[in-house]
Scaffold this motif. Sequence first.
Motif, short mmCIF file in Angstrom:
data_model
loop_
_atom_site.label_atom_id
_atom_site.label_comp_id
_atom_site.label_asym_id
_atom_site.label_seq_id
_atom_site.Cartn_x
_atom_site.Cartn_y
_atom_site.Cartn_z
N GLN A 25 -3.52 -2.10 2.24
CA GLN A 25 -2.62 -1.53 1.23
C GLN A 25 -1.58 -2.57 0.83
O GLN A 25 -1.21 -3.42 1.63
CB GLN A 25 -1.96 -0.24 1.75
CG GLN A 25 -1.31 -0.35 3.13
CD GLN A 25 0.16 -0.67 3.13
OE1 GLN A 25 0.82 -0.76 2.08
NE2 GLN A 25 0.72 -0.84 4.33
N ASP A 26 -1.13 -2.45 -0.41
CA ASP A 26 -0.25 -3.50 -0.94
C ASP A 26 1.17 -3.02 -1.20
O ASP A 26 1.91 -3.64 -1.96
CB ASP A 26 -0.86 -4.09 -2.22
CG ASP A 26 -0.90 -3.09 -3.38
OD1 ASP A 26 -1.32 -3.48 -4.48
OD2 ASP A 26 -0.55 -1.90 -3.17
N GLU A 72 -0.18 -4.54 6.51
CA GLU A 72 -0.97 -4.12 5.37
C GLU A 72 -2.41 -3.75 5.72
O GLU A 72 -3.13 -3.22 4.88
CB GLU A 72 -0.98 -5.23 4.30
CG GLU A 72 -1.73 -6.50 4.69
CD GLU A 72 -0.84 -7.52 5.38
OE1 GLU A 72 0.25 -7.13 5.87
OE2 GLU A 72 -1.25 -8.70 5.43
#
Lengths: 112, 109
Positions: A25-26, A72
Amino acid sequence: DVKVTQSSRYLVKRTGEKVFLECVQDMDHENMFWYRQDPGLGLRLIYFSYDVKMKEKGDIPEGYSVSREKKERFSLILESASTNQTSMYLCTSGRGFSYEQYFGPGTRLTVT
Amino acid sequence: GIQVEQSPPDLILQEGANSTLRCNFSDSVNNLQWFHQNPWGQLINLFYIPSGTKQNGRLSATTVATERYSLLYISSSQTTDSGVYFCAVKYGGADGLTFGKGTHLIIQP
């Protein structure tokens, strides 16, 4: 826009193989979750993590493990794949437990 | 644990029709989301709505937390609205989201 990606859309593995599913995920979210979705059983929580190197069991952790070495990235590991692990695997991330969660595209895993 | 019930389980409509999907939950929640699962299996966020009313184009949602229900409205349905709509809640005792069984919506041209 929040983006959650998963390493594969479709995966076919043999019984007994070690399988890695990755989720990235960013949005710098603290929380990340792995669910599986099966017909008639709905979505069930496997594992989750609320920080780097932290992991907690969900409702159905048996046969799975996880790793979160970077904020992340959250990996789901099937130590020795079995046919009953054939399923749709969905990863989510969110800023906190009560905040909005965002899903990745899912990985359809078939174990033969 | 909390119970999440969605109705109706299946709904078939003609293009252009309006629809209302309902989600009842059995305990207080601190997060409620509506999702649309597309034919490829991805869950698309529609609304994050633990209380109140929100609108996004042809879609709107209302959650009445004190009465433990949420409604999703779809107006002027299009064939691309077809799919399964899920309601999911987070309540105090749980770690992840608890999902309803979904409403399977089919929009016919």
